[in-house]
Design an enzyme around this catalytic site. Structure first.
Site, PDB file in Angstrom:
ATOM      1  N   LYS A 100       4.374   0.393   9.462  1.00 43.60           N
ATOM      2  CA  LYS A 100       4.418   1.694   8.793  1.00 43.60           C
ATOM      3  C   LYS A 100       3.780   2.777   9.662  1.00 43.60           C
ATOM      4  O   LYS A 100       4.223   3.912   9.664  1.00 43.60           O
ATOM      5  CB  LYS A 100       3.712   1.606   7.440  1.00 43.60           C
ATOM      6  CG  LYS A 100       4.612   1.015   6.368  1.00 43.60           C
ATOM      7  CD  LYS A 100       3.995   1.140   5.006  1.00 43.60           C
ATOM      8  CE  LYS A 100       3.021   0.023   4.761  1.00 43.60           C
ATOM      9  NZ  LYS A 100       2.510  -0.033   3.394  1.00 43.60           N
TER      10      LYS A 100
ATOM     11  N   GLU B 184       0.866  -1.168   0.000  1.00 43.93           N
ATOM     12  CA  GLU B 184       0.000   0.000   0.000  1.00 43.93           C
ATOM     13  C   GLU B 184       0.912   1.230   0.000  1.00 43.93           C
ATOM     14  O   GLU B 184       1.842   1.302   0.819  1.00 43.93           O
ATOM     15  CB  GLU B 184      -0.895   0.003   1.253  1.00 43.93           C
ATOM     16  CG  GLU B 184      -1.878   1.162   1.198  1.00 43.93           C
ATOM     17  CD  GLU B 184      -2.805   1.241   2.410  1.00 43.93           C
ATOM     18  OE1 GLU B 184      -2.744   0.374   3.286  1.00 43.93           O
ATOM     19  OE2 GLU B 184      -3.592   2.206   2.432  1.00 43.93           O
TER      20      GLU B 184
ATOM     21  N   ARG C 261       5.399 -13.025   9.428  1.00 47.16           N
ATOM     22  CA  ARG C 261       6.045 -11.755   9.095  1.00 47.16           C
ATOM     23  C   ARG C 261       7.364 -11.661   9.842  1.00 47.16           C
ATOM     24  O   ARG C 261       7.594 -12.368  10.823  1.00 47.16           O
ATOM     25  CB  ARG C 261       5.139 -10.580   9.420  1.00 47.16           C
ATOM     26  CG  ARG C 261       4.874 -10.360  10.901  1.00 47.16           C
ATOM     27  CD  ARG C 261       3.705  -9.415  11.138  1.00 47.16           C
ATOM     28  NE  ARG C 261       3.972  -8.043  10.741  1.00 47.16           N
ATOM     29  CZ  ARG C 261       3.324  -7.400   9.756  1.00 47.16           C
ATOM     30  NH1 ARG C 261       2.388  -7.996   9.072  1.00 47.16           N
ATOM     31  NH2 ARG C 261       3.603  -6.163   9.469  1.00 47.16           N
TER      32      ARG C 261
END
Ligand code: ATP
Ligand code: MG
Length: 557
Positions: A272, A39, A262
């Site tokens: 983020k 994104e 992850r």
């Protein structure tokens, strides 16, 4: 596909095993097609590097393809700047999407079209709060909305009017008609589209309705012919919805979602949202602050793409969450820089040394080895003269037992130069050592002990005062002192130390932004973009040894 000299994975991880099985069974017509779907709402971090290496890596290993797809479904947080930074970082890491650059926002029309397909979705006019209320809990089923049984025709009309901007934000949503009693909350009639008046960085004001990630993602994957949609574990519970979308829409391909753990790194935040806060609240100087775990920060810090790829390879791909020690990342860069960095001499905290028996106004050019790890790197000349700088910490007036470096009356070796002996210590009015008076032994030129003479215990780096170039050196340490920083953790105040008045050997004067060096005995350094020929600035990438391991060991004693 162009992929840099990635070493093939030594043993297959569960994803590669799965793909090998799919190929063997000739699923997807023998194709492997992956995607990396960021994104554009922030800069990429080292966790994304794991995903990039995995997606582009498995595609390349199987003669497949990997798309770069911007998941630009939430206009509020997305910008061109973020998109550009992401492209730059993926390229820098060494991967190439060729002409396969895609945007979820290019599928908005399709996503809209599929919206009320076959009565599988309905327009709900409950408020956000009411929808939450109806959703139920982990132990209680949800309740159906009174709008759930609207006729298809009415849904079609309302959905069209939503698109045409007839309704206020938040007044209606499009929801999938699945199962309000499902034990999986994600399946309790999830929202597919919402009304949101926001300007999209690519679409402008064309849309006032925006699709949700869980709806846009499977369809984007299917439209692009993705075979294996690799994502992180938190999407495991969303997989039934991913599959539901594909099962209930007339789409050409049937991608498969596979989740992996992850990357979590100790002493580091990899989100983020948290990284954005560090930037906007001014705790760091920007996304590319060399203390940041972003790819742009690591690049500015002096990390190489090879080191990051090797790190990603070394951590592997697993199904279970774990925390990787940040020392492993530091190990990867140390290993890589050890092979490739030219060695130079730089004095970070200079102490003046006058060689009393060395002629004034004389300069010798001495041979220095550029890289003992690389025979092809050759040698260079370093100037030697009467006045030198050594490191302050390399001298002790009253040396403790294990201190073998310079002290009154003691002889040491200056690397590539001579043995020198300290004769006198000069202090200022407040008692600080400001200069050492030494003598040198001409028979030790090059730093070698003459026949029959033993070598001093210490070898030290130095620069010639008349030839050295002043520089600023920025020393970085971990951004957080806590092993598992959370929202309340504050940044390590010692994470940046700026040393001005450093003195570096003259060969560094012509260095360029990004050039990397080993400063002998100090660590690996690179030229910062702030550097100018008349005002050099270096960043310390990493120390020569893992000083933290030592500190931690001492703490445990
Ligand atoms: P963050 O949690 O940092 O905000 P994100 O998942 O929201 O990250 P995206 O831009 O959606 O960021 O991520 C793009 C891809 O990178 C996704 O497929 C995501 O799963 C993957 N990814 C993100 N963070 C990590 C991580 N720490 N380790 C491995 N893959 C990651
Ligand atoms: Mg995300």
């Amino acid at each position: 596909m162009k992929v840099p000299d990635l070493e093939p994975a030594s043993s297959l991880d569960f994803i590669r095993t799965r793909i090998a099985e799919d190929l063997k069974a000739n699923r997807n017509g023998g194709r492997v097609h992956t995607r990396f779907p960021p994104e554009p709402n922030g800069y990429l971090h080292i966790g994304h590097a794991k995903s990039i290496c995995l997606n582009f890596g498995v595609a390349a290993e199987n003669n497949g393809l990997c798309n770069l797809r911007f998941d630009d479904t939430n206009p509020i947080k997305e910008t061109v700047e973020f998109e550009e930074s992401i492209k730059k970082d993926v390229k820098w890491l060494g991967f190439d999407w060729d002409d396969r650059l895609f945007y979820a926002s290019d599928y908005f029309e399709k996503l809209y079209e599929y919206g009320v397909h076959d009565g599988k979705a309905y327009v709900d006019s409950l408020s956000a709060e009411e929808i939450r209320d109806h959703r139920g809990t982990l132990t209680e089923p949800g309740r159906e909305s009174p709008y759930r049984h609207r006729p298809v025709e009415e849904n079609l009309q309302l959905f069209q009017r939503m698109r045409e901007g007839e309704f206020e934000d938040g007044t209606h949503v499009l929801r999938a008609k699945i199962d309000m009693a499902s034990p999986n909350i994600n399946m309790r009639d999830p929202v597919l589209f919402r009304i949101m008046r926001a300007s999209h960085y690519r679409q402008g004001r064309k849309w006032v309705i925006y699709p949700m990630y869980d709806y846009a993602h499977p369809i984007s994957d299917a439209l692009e012919g993705i075979t294996h949609s690799l994502c992180t574990l938190e999407f495991e519970d969303h997989r039934p919805l991913y599959d539901w979308c594909l099962d209930n829409l007339p789409i050409p391909y049937r991608p498969e979602q596979i989740e992996f753990a992850r990357l979590n790194l100790s002493y580091t935040v990899l989100s983020k949202r948290k990284l954005l806060t560090l930037v906007t609240e001014g705790h760091v100087k920007g996304w590319d602050d060399p203390r940041m775990p972003t790819l742009s920060g690591l690049r500015r810090r002096g990390y190489t793409p090879e080191a990051i790829r090797n790190f990603c390879e070394s951590i592997g791909v697993a199904k279970r969450d774990a925390i990787v020690d940040v020392a492993q990342l530091e190990h990867a860069i140390r290993n890589d820089l050890n092979k490739r960095s030219p060695r130079v001499m730089a004095v970070l905290r200079p102490l003046r040394v006058v060689i009393e028996n060395y002629p004034e106004n004389e300069t010798e050019q001495l041979d220095a080895v550029n890289n003992p790890e690389d025979a092809t790197a050759g040698t260079r000349k370093v100037p030697f003269s009467r006045v030198l700088y050594i490191e302050q910490e390399d001298f002790r007036e009253n040396p403790p037992k294990q201190f073998f470096r310079l002290a009154p009356g003691r002889e040491v070796r200056l690397r590539y130069a001579y043995f020198i002996t300290c004769k006198e210590v000069i202090k200022d009015a407040s008692g600080n050592v400001v200069e050492l008076r030494c003598t040198y032994d001409p028979a030790t030129r090059g730093g070698d002990a003459p026949e029959g003479r033993s070598s001093p215990k210490a070898t030290m780096h130095w620069v010639s005062a008349a030839h050295a170039v002043p520089a600023e050196v920025r020393l970085y340490d971990r951004l957080f002192n806590e092993e598992r920083p959370d929202n309340d953790s504050s940044v390590n105040p010692g994470s940046l130390e700026v040393l001005s008045g450093c003195q570096v050997e003259p060969s560094l004067k012509t260095s360029n932004h990004g050039d990397r060096f080993q400063f002998e005995r100090q660590g690996y350094f690179c030229v910062d973009p702030d550097s100018r020929p008349d005002a050099l600035v270096f960043n310390r990438t990493v120390t020569l040894r893992d000083t933290w391991a030592k500190i931690e060991k001492n703490l445990k004693k």
